[in-house]
Motif scaffolding. Structure first.
Motif, PDB file in Angstrom:
ATOM      1  N   ALA A   1      44.192 -23.873  24.425  1.00  0.00           N
ATOM      2  CA  ALA A   1      42.925 -24.527  24.730  1.00  0.00           C
ATOM      3  C   ALA A   1      41.747 -23.787  24.096  1.00  0.00           C
ATOM      4  N   ARG A   2      41.813 -22.475  24.063  1.00  0.00           N
ATOM      5  CA  ARG A   2      40.717 -21.694  23.480  1.00  0.00           C
ATOM      6  C   ARG A   2      40.709 -21.752  21.966  1.00  0.00           C
ATOM      7  N   ASP A   3      41.899 -21.730  21.360  1.00  0.00           N
ATOM      8  CA  ASP A   3      42.014 -21.807  19.908  1.00  0.00           C
ATOM      9  C   ASP A   3      43.251 -22.623  19.571  1.00  0.00           C
ATOM     10  N   PRO A   4      43.078 -23.892  19.208  1.00  0.00           N
ATOM     11  CA  PRO A   4      44.219 -24.765  18.947  1.00  0.00           C
ATOM     12  C   PRO A   4      45.088 -24.317  17.768  1.00  0.00           C
ATOM     13  N   ARG A   5      44.589 -23.393  16.952  1.00  0.00           N
ATOM     14  CA  ARG A   5      45.374 -22.896  15.817  1.00  0.00           C
ATOM     15  C   ARG A   5      46.416 -21.867  16.243  1.00  0.00           C
ATOM     16  N   ILE A   6      46.294 -21.334  17.438  1.00  0.00           N
ATOM     17  CA  ILE A   6      47.244 -20.346  17.940  1.00  0.00           C
ATOM     18  C   ILE A   6      48.244 -21.035  18.858  1.00  0.00           C
ATOM     19  N   PRO A   7      49.535 -21.022  18.479  1.00  0.00           N
ATOM     20  CA  PRO A   7      50.532 -21.723  19.297  1.00  0.00           C
ATOM     21  C   PRO A   7      50.752 -21.045  20.639  1.00  0.00           C
ATOM     22  N   THR A   8      50.868 -21.880  21.670  1.00  0.00           N
ATOM     23  CA  THR A   8      51.165 -21.351  23.006  1.00  0.00           C
ATOM     24  C   THR A   8      52.451 -21.952  23.566  1.00  0.00           C
ATOM     25  N   LEU A   9      52.782 -23.161  23.131  1.00  0.00           N
ATOM     26  CA  LEU A   9      53.995 -23.845  23.590  1.00  0.00           C
ATOM     27  C   LEU A   9      54.701 -24.482  22.413  1.00  0.00           C
ATOM     28  N   PHE A  10      56.035 -24.502  22.502  1.00  0.00           N
ATOM     29  CA  PHE A  10      56.848 -25.191  21.513  1.00  0.00           C
ATOM     30  C   PHE A  10      57.727 -26.202  22.228  1.00  0.00           C
ATOM     31  N   GLN A  11      57.792 -27.423  21.683  1.00  0.00           N
ATOM     32  CA  GLN A  11      58.774 -28.390  22.165  1.00  0.00           C
ATOM     33  C   GLN A  11      59.987 -28.212  21.262  1.00  0.00           C
ATOM     34  N   VAL A  12      61.132 -27.916  21.867  1.00  0.00           N
ATOM     35  CA  VAL A  12      62.327 -27.592  21.097  1.00  0.00           C
ATOM     36  C   VAL A  12      63.518 -28.411  21.568  1.00  0.00           C
ATOM     37  N   ALA A  13      64.498 -28.529  20.662  1.00  0.00           N
ATOM     38  CA  ALA A  13      65.774 -29.163  20.991  1.00  0.00           C
ATOM     39  C   ALA A  13      66.845 -28.096  20.920  1.00  0.00           C
ATOM     40  N   ASP A  14      67.520 -27.850  22.021  1.00  0.00           N
ATOM     41  CA  ASP A  14      68.618 -26.876  22.071  1.00  0.00           C
ATOM     42  C   ASP A  14      69.720 -27.353  21.120  1.00  0.00           C
ATOM     43  N   VAL A  15      70.142 -26.507  20.183  1.00  0.00           N
ATOM     44  CA  VAL A  15      71.129 -26.945  19.191  1.00  0.00           C
ATOM     45  C   VAL A  15      72.514 -27.156  19.798  1.00  0.00           C
ATOM     46  N   ASP A  16      72.831 -26.530  20.909  1.00  0.00           N
ATOM     47  CA  ASP A  16      74.136 -26.706  21.548  1.00  0.00           C
ATOM     48  C   ASP A  16      74.205 -27.961  22.405  1.00  0.00           C
ATOM     49  N   SER A  17      73.200 -28.166  23.246  1.00  0.00           N
ATOM     50  CA  SER A  17      73.250 -29.272  24.201  1.00  0.00           C
ATOM     51  C   SER A  17      72.410 -30.474  23.786  1.00  0.00           C
ATOM     52  N   GLY A  18      71.448 -30.259  22.879  1.00  0.00           N
ATOM     53  CA  GLY A  18      70.548 -31.338  22.493  1.00  0.00           C
ATOM     54  C   GLY A  18      69.402 -31.539  23.469  1.00  0.00           C
ATOM     55  N   ALA A  19      69.380 -30.746  24.531  1.00  0.00           N
ATOM     56  CA  ALA A  19      68.327 -30.871  25.539  1.00  0.00           C
ATOM     57  C   ALA A  19      66.962 -30.549  24.925  1.00  0.00           C
TER      58      ALA A  19
END
Length: 77
Positions: free
Chosen positions: A43-61
């Motif tokens: 929120a303070r600086d949108p250029r700095i990542p704070t969260l990643f949406q990821v897909a687990d390569v084993d389960s696909g979750a």
């Protein structure tokens, strides 16, 4: 007090969507490999990542992980 010139930026600052990363806690041996789907900035600086949406390569979750849980970037082959 001297600052070390060898100090490196946290690894998560280099993560981009499409990369494969290793996520885990520094407190345990629990880790998993995931493909990064989306990078969300702070929120303070949108250029700095704070969260990643990821897909687990084993389960696909699909899940959101805090940026500091990314410990390694898997090199492209």
């Amino acid at each position: 007090m001297r600052h070390s010139s060898a100090a490196q930026e946290p690894i998560f600052l280099s993560v981009k969507a499409g990369m494969t990363v290793i996520c885990g806690s520094t407190d345990s041996d629990d880790w998993w490999m995931a493909d990064v789907i989306h990078v969300d900035g702070g929120a303070r600086d949108p250029r700095i990542p704070t969260l990643f949406q990821v897909a687990d390569v084993d389960s696909g979750a699909i899940r959101w992980v805090c940026a500091d849980l990314v410990t390694h970037i898997v090199p492209d082959s």
